[in-house]
Design a protein around this motif. Structure first.
Motif, PDB file in Angstrom:
ATOM      1  N   ALA A 242       0.827  -1.218   0.000  1.00 57.20           N
ATOM      2  CA  ALA A 242       0.000   0.000   0.000  1.00 57.20           C
ATOM      3  C   ALA A 242       0.854   1.258   0.000  1.00 57.20           C
ATOM      4  CB  ALA A 242      -0.918  -0.004   1.223  1.00 57.20           C
ATOM      5  N   LEU A 243       2.002   1.195   0.677  1.00 60.94           N
ATOM      6  CA  LEU A 243       2.817   2.401   0.844  1.00 60.94           C
ATOM      7  C   LEU A 243       3.833   2.594  -0.277  1.00 60.94           C
ATOM      8  CD1 LEU A 243       2.975   2.004   4.676  1.00 60.94           C
ATOM      9  CD2 LEU A 243       2.306   4.142   3.564  1.00 60.94           C
ATOM     10  N   GLY A 244       3.963   1.603  -1.160  1.00 63.47           N
ATOM     11  CA  GLY A 244       4.930   1.670  -2.270  1.00 63.47           C
ATOM     12  C   GLY A 244       4.918   3.000  -3.017  1.00 63.47           C
ATOM     13  N   PRO A 245       3.745   3.511  -3.401  1.00 62.72           N
ATOM     14  CA  PRO A 245       3.723   4.779  -4.153  1.00 62.72           C
ATOM     15  C   PRO A 245       4.109   6.008  -3.325  1.00 62.72           C
ATOM     16  CG  PRO A 245       1.670   3.526  -4.430  1.00 62.72           C
ATOM     17  CD  PRO A 245       2.427   2.880  -3.320  1.00 62.72           C
ATOM     18  N   TYR A 246       4.379   5.815  -2.050  1.00 63.82           N
ATOM     19  CA  TYR A 246       4.691   6.954  -1.171  1.00 63.82           C
ATOM     20  C   TYR A 246       6.188   7.059  -0.867  1.00 63.82           C
ATOM     21  CZ  TYR A 246      -0.292   7.425  -0.793  1.00 63.82           C
ATOM     22  OH  TYR A 246      -1.613   7.618  -1.117  1.00 63.82           O
ATOM     23  N   GLN A 247       7.006   6.365  -1.627  1.00 61.42           N
ATOM     24  CA  GLN A 247       8.456   6.462  -1.420  1.00 61.42           C
ATOM     25  C   GLN A 247       8.928   7.900  -1.678  1.00 61.42           C
ATOM     26  OE1 GLN A 247      11.421   4.952  -4.386  1.00 61.42           O
ATOM     27  NE2 GLN A 247      11.945   3.535  -2.727  1.00 61.42           N
ATOM     28  N   VAL A 248       9.789   8.390  -0.808  1.00 58.01           N
ATOM     29  CA  VAL A 248      10.394   9.711  -1.037  1.00 58.01           C
ATOM     30  C   VAL A 248      11.626   9.500  -1.923  1.00 58.01           C
ATOM     31  CG1 VAL A 248      11.445  11.749   0.012  1.00 58.01           C
ATOM     32  CG2 VAL A 248       9.537  10.588   1.174  1.00 58.01           C
ATOM     33  N   ASP A 249      11.531   9.989  -3.157  1.00 62.65           N
ATOM     34  CA  ASP A 249      12.656   9.872  -4.085  1.00 62.65           C
ATOM     35  C   ASP A 249      13.032  11.266  -4.591  1.00 62.65           C
ATOM     36  OD1 ASP A 249      10.657  10.481  -5.875  1.00 62.65           O
ATOM     37  OD2 ASP A 249      10.612   8.502  -6.829  1.00 62.65           O
ATOM     38  N   ALA A 250      14.018  11.303  -5.460  1.00 58.39           N
ATOM     39  CA  ALA A 250      14.523  12.606  -5.931  1.00 58.39           C
ATOM     40  C   ALA A 250      13.437  13.383  -6.670  1.00 58.39           C
ATOM     41  CB  ALA A 250      15.746  12.396  -6.823  1.00 58.39           C
ATOM     42  N   ALA A 251      12.574  12.678  -7.403  1.00 58.61           N
ATOM     43  CA  ALA A 251      11.512  13.361  -8.157  1.00 58.61           C
ATOM     44  C   ALA A 251      10.539  14.040  -7.187  1.00 58.61           C
ATOM     45  CB  ALA A 251      10.778  12.363  -9.045  1.00 58.61           C
ATOM     46  N   LEU A 252      10.248  13.384  -6.062  1.00 55.43           N
ATOM     47  CA  LEU A 252       9.338  13.984  -5.074  1.00 55.43           C
ATOM     48  C   LEU A 252      10.022  15.177  -4.397  1.00 55.43           C
ATOM     49  CD1 LEU A 252       6.421  13.268  -4.042  1.00 55.43           C
ATOM     50  CD2 LEU A 252       7.540  12.402  -2.002  1.00 55.43           C
ATOM     51  N   MET A 253      11.286  15.004  -4.023  1.00 56.17           N
ATOM     52  CA  MET A 253      12.022  16.109  -3.384  1.00 56.17           C
ATOM     53  C   MET A 253      12.115  17.320  -4.322  1.00 56.17           C
ATOM     54  SD  MET A 253      12.819  15.395  -0.240  1.00 56.17           S
ATOM     55  CE  MET A 253      13.868  16.785   0.148  1.00 56.17           C
ATOM     56  N   ALA A 254      12.150  17.067  -5.625  1.00 55.13           N
ATOM     57  CA  ALA A 254      12.277  18.172  -6.598  1.00 55.13           C
ATOM     58  C   ALA A 254      11.029  19.055  -6.607  1.00 55.13           C
ATOM     59  CB  ALA A 254      12.542  17.608  -7.986  1.00 55.13           C
ATOM     60  N   LEU A 255       9.912  18.540  -6.110  1.00 58.51           N
ATOM     61  CA  LEU A 255       8.689  19.344  -6.053  1.00 58.51           C
ATOM     62  C   LEU A 255       8.705  20.313  -4.868  1.00 58.51           C
ATOM     63  CD1 LEU A 255       6.047  16.546  -6.727  1.00 58.51           C
ATOM     64  CD2 LEU A 255       6.833  18.301  -8.328  1.00 58.51           C
ATOM     65  N   ALA A 256       9.480  19.963  -3.840  1.00 61.13           N
ATOM     66  CA  ALA A 256       9.570  20.819  -2.647  1.00 61.13           C
ATOM     67  C   ALA A 256      10.415  22.045  -2.979  1.00 61.13           C
ATOM     68  CB  ALA A 256      10.185  20.024  -1.504  1.00 61.13           C
ATOM     69  N   LYS A 257      10.473  22.994  -2.041  1.00 66.13           N
ATOM     70  CA  LYS A 257      11.312  24.183  -2.271  1.00 66.13           C
ATOM     71  C   LYS A 257      12.767  23.745  -2.472  1.00 66.13           C
ATOM     72  CE  LYS A 257       8.541  27.586   0.120  1.00 66.13           C
ATOM     73  NZ  LYS A 257       8.160  27.938   1.495  1.00 66.13           N
ATOM     74  N   PRO A 258      13.548  24.506  -3.229  1.00 74.16           N
ATOM     75  CA  PRO A 258      14.949  24.103  -3.459  1.00 74.16           C
ATOM     76  C   PRO A 258      15.727  23.957  -2.149  1.00 74.16           C
ATOM     77  CG  PRO A 258      14.346  25.989  -4.841  1.00 74.16           C
ATOM     78  CD  PRO A 258      13.181  25.737  -3.949  1.00 74.16           C
ATOM     79  N   GLU A 259      15.365  24.749  -1.145  1.00 73.55           N
ATOM     80  CA  GLU A 259      16.085  24.697   0.137  1.00 73.55           C
ATOM     81  C   GLU A 259      15.442  23.716   1.126  1.00 73.55           C
ATOM     82  OE1 GLU A 259      14.313  27.186  -1.041  1.00 73.55           O
ATOM     83  OE2 GLU A 259      13.246  28.279   0.530  1.00 73.55           O
ATOM     84  N   ALA A 260      14.498  22.907   0.654  1.00 70.33           N
ATOM     85  CA  ALA A 260      13.791  21.980   1.561  1.00 70.33           C
ATOM     86  C   ALA A 260      14.753  20.959   2.160  1.00 70.33           C
ATOM     87  CB  ALA A 260      12.686  21.261   0.793  1.00 70.33           C
ATOM     88  N   LEU A 261      14.458  20.571   3.392  1.00 71.21           N
ATOM     89  CA  LEU A 261      15.270  19.581   4.101  1.00 71.21           C
ATOM     90  C   LEU A 261      14.521  18.245   4.138  1.00 71.21           C
ATOM     91  CD1 LEU A 261      16.313  21.810   7.145  1.00 71.21           C
ATOM     92  CD2 LEU A 261      17.693  21.273   5.121  1.00 71.21           C
ATOM     93  N   PHE A 262      15.278  17.160   4.188  1.00 69.68           N
ATOM     94  CA  PHE A 262      14.673  15.831   4.328  1.00 69.68           C
ATOM     95  C   PHE A 262      14.926  15.299   5.740  1.00 69.68           C
ATOM     96  CE2 PHE A 262      15.207  11.246   4.538  1.00 69.68           C
ATOM     97  CZ  PHE A 262      13.926  10.859   4.180  1.00 69.68           C
ATOM     98  N   PHE A 263      13.861  14.814   6.379  1.00 68.67           N
ATOM     99  CA  PHE A 263      13.929  14.288   7.753  1.00 68.67           C
ATOM    100  C   PHE A 263      13.502  12.821   7.808  1.00 68.67           C
ATOM    101  CE2 PHE A 263      14.406  17.984  10.617  1.00 68.67           C
ATOM    102  CZ  PHE A 263      14.289  19.014   9.705  1.00 68.67           C
ATOM    103  N   HIS A 264      14.182  12.072   8.649  1.00 64.44           N
ATOM    104  CA  HIS A 264      13.795  10.672   8.946  1.00 64.44           C
ATOM    105  C   HIS A 264      14.307  10.379  10.346  1.00 64.44           C
ATOM    106  CE1 HIS A 264      13.316   6.380   8.841  1.00 64.44           C
ATOM    107  NE2 HIS A 264      13.056   6.329   7.555  1.00 64.44           N
ATOM    108  N   ASP A 265      13.439   9.870  11.213  1.00 65.63           N
ATOM    109  CA  ASP A 265      13.839   9.656  12.616  1.00 65.63           C
ATOM    110  C   ASP A 265      14.787   8.478  12.798  1.00 65.63           C
ATOM    111  OD1 ASP A 265      11.263   8.400  11.831  1.00 65.63           O
ATOM    112  OD2 ASP A 265      11.462   7.411  13.765  1.00 65.63           O
ATOM    113  N   LEU A 266      14.830   7.560  11.812  1.00 64.75           N
ATOM    114  CA  LEU A 266      15.700   6.371  11.835  1.00 64.75           C
ATOM    115  C   LEU A 266      15.189   5.355  12.882  1.00 64.75           C
ATOM    116  CD1 LEU A 266      19.201   8.097  11.644  1.00 64.75           C
ATOM    117  CD2 LEU A 266      17.799   7.226   9.739  1.00 64.75           C
ATOM    118  N   PRO A 267      15.361   4.058  12.690  1.00 62.75           N
ATOM    119  CA  PRO A 267      16.114   3.451  11.595  1.00 62.75           C
ATOM    120  C   PRO A 267      15.383   3.527  10.254  1.00 62.75           C
ATOM    121  CG  PRO A 267      15.139   1.742  12.979  1.00 62.75           C
ATOM    122  CD  PRO A 267      14.863   3.040  13.651  1.00 62.75           C
ATOM    123  N   ALA A 268      16.203   3.612   9.160  1.00 64.62           N
ATOM    124  CA  ALA A 268      15.671   3.782   7.802  1.00 64.62           C
ATOM    125  C   ALA A 268      15.785   2.482   7.010  1.00 64.62           C
ATOM    126  CB  ALA A 268      16.470   4.870   7.093  1.00 64.62           C
TER     127      ALA A 268
END
Ligand code: CP
Ligand code: NVA
Length: 308
Positions: A242-268
């Motif tokens: 179900a969550l497969g289409p929700y992967q954060v990849d470079a194409a998704l990050m490219a939609l955010a502001k250029p200065e956007a940060l990526f967060f993950h609490d870990l473990p990843a």
């Protein structure tokens, strides 16, 4: 009133800001020091923290231990299954006993209700170190991390992409007191707790849920995700699908502001909720998030023990 740290929605904005200010102040004051050296004022000298774990942990256990040492105090750690808790002693009896022996207790529990019950029976402050419902310490570290890099988080837009889980809930709890907008993208069946959404809205937060990760990421100041299979989840296969289409990849990050940060609490899990390119790329702040667990929790501990 005993100062428990159970969930962010229970604390007012001024208290949460004071905790973050204290975290920043203490972090700045010890730049470059050995990690185990106490802060100059050692405000928790003579104080002890008990840590109880019903679930696995790397960051939470070591960051709380480092935090207590840096505040001049000490910590003891136990796995719940090694305690009499594992043989049926009640939560309440355990709380009454431990609060005669230590000054504060941090618990990571399977059931949120057990942490609430522990706190109700404990005369010592209790800190939520993650439950099935929330992870407040993580979000304090994440906000500290955001603000170090980009200034005040108030008025910024955060995109949560993936499972509407315990970590997502604590972001929902933080939206009103910290004044950020939160857009959550998740599939049907993996939405956040409706009670959290309703409480946040009643408190004036701007929080909305969409099925479209692209809509959430567009023009966001930060993109955040977490594992698709949390500790205690049993339906791993269905989740991954179900969550497969929700992967954060470079194409998704490219939609955010250029200065956007990526967060993950870990473990990843690289290749599942996030690609290696994103989590190991220039927008990722995951190592700062992990280190900031120490600094944020020092301030939480100081607040709980009335040293703040
Ligand atoms: N992020 C976090 O809480 O990590 P641990 O499960 O390793 O404590
Ligand atoms: N959502 C994850 C967070 C781990 C720190 C879990 O509960 O397993």
């Amino acid at each position: 009133m005993t100062r428990h740290f159970l969930d962010l929605w229970r604390l007012d904005a001024a208290t949460l800001q004071a905790i973050l200010n204290e975290a920043r102040r203490r972090k700045d004051a010890r730049l470059g020091w050995p990690k185990g050296k106490p802060d100059v004022d050692a405000p928790l000298a003579g104080r002890t923290l008990a840590m109880i774990f019903q679930k696995n942990s790397t960051r939470t256990r070591f960051s709380f231990d480092a935090a207590m040492r840096q505040l001049g105090g000490a910590s003891t750690i136990a796995t719940a299954s090694d305690m009499q808790l594992g043989r049926g002693e009640t939560i309440e009896d355990t709380a009454r006993v431990l609060s005669r022996m230590v000054d504060a207790v941090m618990i990571r529990a399977n059931r949120h209700e057990d942490v609430e019950a522990f706190a109700a029976a404990s005369s010592a402050p209790v800190i939520n170190g993650l439950t099935d419902k929330s992870h407040p310490c993580q979000i304090m570290a994440d906000i500290l991390t955001y603000e170090e890099r980009r200034g005040s988080i108030a008025g910024r837009t955060l995109a949560w992409v993936g499972d509407g889980n315990n970590v997502c809930s604590s972001f929902i709890h933080a939206a009103a007191p910290f004044g950020f907008e939160l857009v959550i993208a998740c599939p049907e069946g993996f939405h956040p707790n409706p009670a959290d959404l309703a409480r946040a809205k009643a408190a004036g937060a701007s929080v909305r849920v969409t099925g479209d990760p692209r809509q959430a990421a567009r023009d966001a100041d930060a993109v955040i995700t977490d594992t698709w299979v949390s500790m205690g989840d049993t339906n791993a296969e269905a989740r991954l699908e179900a969550l497969g289409p929700y992967q954060v990849d470079a194409a998704l990050m490219a939609l955010a502001k250029p200065e956007a940060l990526f967060f993950h609490d870990l473990p990843a899990h690289r290749g599942e909720e996030v690609t290696a390119e994103v989590i190991d790329g220039p927008q990722s702040v995951i190592w700062d998030e992990a280190e900031n667990r120490i600094h944020a929790q020092k301030a939480v501990l100081a607040w709980c023990l009335e040293a703040l």
